[in-house]
Design a protein around this motif. Structure first.
Motif, PDB file in Angstrom:
ATOM      1  N   ARG A  68       4.071  -8.530  29.867  1.00  0.00           N
ATOM      2  CA  ARG A  68       3.658  -7.182  29.495  1.00  0.00           C
ATOM      3  C   ARG A  68       2.374  -7.201  28.660  1.00  0.00           C
ATOM      4  NH1 ARG A  68       8.736  -3.831  27.277  1.00  0.00           N
ATOM      5  NH2 ARG A  68       9.790  -5.816  27.005  1.00  0.00           N
ATOM      6  N   GLN A  69       2.266  -8.176  27.764  1.00  0.00           N
ATOM      7  CA  GLN A  69       1.067  -8.289  26.946  1.00  0.00           C
ATOM      8  C   GLN A  69      -0.151  -8.624  27.797  1.00  0.00           C
ATOM      9  OE1 GLN A  69       0.450  -7.540  23.813  1.00  0.00           O
ATOM     10  NE2 GLN A  69      -1.699  -8.137  24.148  1.00  0.00           N
ATOM     11  N   SER A 124      -1.224  -5.448  29.534  1.00  0.00           N
ATOM     12  CA  SER A 124      -1.854  -4.578  28.541  1.00  0.00           C
ATOM     13  C   SER A 124      -3.296  -5.010  28.273  1.00  0.00           C
ATOM     14  CB  SER A 124      -1.049  -4.601  27.239  1.00  0.00           C
ATOM     15  OG  SER A 124      -1.733  -3.944  26.198  1.00  0.00           O
ATOM     16  N   GLN A 125      -3.512  -6.294  28.081  1.00  0.00           N
ATOM     17  CA  GLN A 125      -4.850  -6.810  27.809  1.00  0.00           C
ATOM     18  C   GLN A 125      -5.767  -6.620  29.007  1.00  0.00           C
ATOM     19  OE1 GLN A 125      -6.003  -8.078  24.742  1.00  0.00           O
ATOM     20  NE2 GLN A 125      -7.897  -7.670  25.860  1.00  0.00           N
ATOM     21  N   ALA A 177       7.989 -10.313  27.449  1.00  0.00           N
ATOM     22  CA  ALA A 177       6.951  -9.806  26.548  1.00  0.00           C
ATOM     23  C   ALA A 177       5.579 -10.384  26.867  1.00  0.00           C
ATOM     24  CB  ALA A 177       7.331 -10.112  25.101  1.00  0.00           C
ATOM     25  N   THR A 178       5.520 -11.638  27.276  1.00  0.00           N
ATOM     26  CA  THR A 178       4.242 -12.281  27.577  1.00  0.00           C
ATOM     27  C   THR A 178       3.560 -11.616  28.766  1.00  0.00           C
ATOM     28  OG1 THR A 178       5.052 -14.410  26.736  1.00  0.00           O
ATOM     29  CG2 THR A 178       3.120 -14.457  28.187  1.00  0.00           C
TER      30      THR A 178
END
Length: 388
Positions: free
Chosen positions: A354-355, A358-359, A351-352
């Motif tokens: 992917r985030q 995204s950012q 998740a980290t």
């Protein structure tokens, strides 16, 4: 106040990237103090008929729609008659041709005959469609050689145009995104509610696509990826837009062959409201753009601005938008049959990571593809036309 005639074969309510970019640019031109009239074609009127309406999207723009004949060689003389009538009533100081043909050709023809500056905006596969048979290379070359200003939506297109007209400067005019509308979701509540409305299960992976789905956008690769993924985990293909009529047969064939996957193709239909498109983009777990050829897709820029992690082909100007592994992922055009594998590998990321991707995608769009940046480049085009 300078007057400009903006010629485009697509303008709202038409669908597609050319229509979207036309809408955005005429709005920006109006904000910059230019009086803009739009001329476009439609099949909703009798052939040769001309109708006008006011297009109001925070701007008051006059749109003239000309009924298309079956063939362009008949449509063009009727269009020239309409333009002559407009020019007689209120002469234009410049003319803009959006897309090489028919808009670009007609803009240059008008500019040459009326002795007013003209610009041609090359957007995407308009170059390739005219470059090779049965395209008309001589008309393509004449259009580019006689334009006062040429703009290209990507560096990739600029280099291709230089091979045809090496003695002219090609001005880069990238697409842009309204970052006030296309932005990541502020909370999960709205996303979860929208997913429920669309009958998307909580554990279902949402594979997103935005625009008009057709062959050049990699439709068969999207369908194959959906079929493959659904053998291992719940997934749906979420088409934010519509399907081109000539592609519907392939969709129906896929659905009959793989009914389980076919039942999980969700199609919104054509959407005119950008805010609604942004909300739908926000619910995508991964956005897909497996195009076979491209200019600089508006939909991909909008998806990145909304915080979508994107997997795209390396067609056209897409590598100018995505840096592989940093703000998205690129798949070579000749490896698009591995799209499902690329999606699977993305879903396996933590998740980290992917985030962070995204950012990074959001940041890049705001830095390089903002409305403010487009307006600055547009101001330079107007100066070159002598109407700034």
């Amino acid at each position: 106040m300078s007057r400009l005639l903006f010629i485009s074969d697509r303008f709202p309510p038409d669908i597609g990237g050319v229509s979207r970019s036309s809408q955005r640019l005429v709005g920006e031109l109006a904000e910059m103090g230019i009086t803009v009239d739009v001329l476009t074609w439609t099949q909703s009127l009798e052939a040769g008929e001309v109708a006008s309406d006011r297009y109001s999207d925070n701007h008051d723009i006059q749109v003239y729609r000309v009924g298309r004949h079956r063939h362009w060689d008949t449509t063009m003389p009727h269009t020239l008659n309409a333009i002559a009538w407009l020019q007689e009533q209120k002469p234009y100081d410049a003319v803009w041709g959006h897309y090489l043909f028919p808009g670009g050709f007609l803009a240059v023809w008008l500019g040459q005959n009326q002795q007013i500056p003209c610009t041609v905006s090359v957007r995407g596969n308009d170059l390739e469609r005219t470059l090779f048979p049965p395209g008309d290379f001589s008309r393509l070359q004449w259009t580019l050689k006689n334009a006062d200003v040429i703009t290209a939506v990507s560096e990739d297109l600029r280099k291709k145009i230089e091979k045809i007209v090496s003695d002219q400067e090609i001005f880069l005019l990238k697409n842009a995104v309204d970052e006030k509308i296309f932005t990541p979701a502020s909370d999960r509540t709205g996303i979860n509610s929208l997913r429920t409305q669309l009958n998307i299960a909580e554990n279902e992976v949402v594979l997103g696509f935005s625009g008009e789905l057709r062959e050049k956008k990699g439709s068969k690769f999207l369908l194959n990826a959906l079929h493959y993924l659904r053998q291992y985990r719940p997934a749906c293909l979420f088409i934010i837009g519509d399907i081109r009529p000539d592609e519907e047969t392939n969709i129906q064939k896929f659905a009959s062959q793989y009914p389980d996957a076919g039942n999980r193709i969700i199609i919104t239909g054509h959407l005119e409201d950008p805010a609604t498109i942004a909300k739908y983009l926000q619910i995508c777990d991964v956005y897909l753009q497996p195009s076979l050829w491209e200019g600089m897709p508006n939909a991909l820029l909008e998806a990145m601005a909304c915080g979508c992690c994107c997997i795209a082909s390396d067609a056209g100007g897409i590598p100018e938008i995505i840096e592989h592994g940093k703000d998205g992922f690129l798949l070579p055009r000749w490896q698009l049959h591995h799209l499902a594998t690329a999606i699977w590998e993305f879903l396996e990321l933590d998740a980290t990571t992917r985030q962070a991707i995204s950012q990074a995608a959001c940041d890049r769009i705001r830095q390089e593809f903002s409305i403010a940046a487009e307006k600055q480049r547009l101001q330079e085009v107007l100066q070159r036309l002598g109407i700034a």
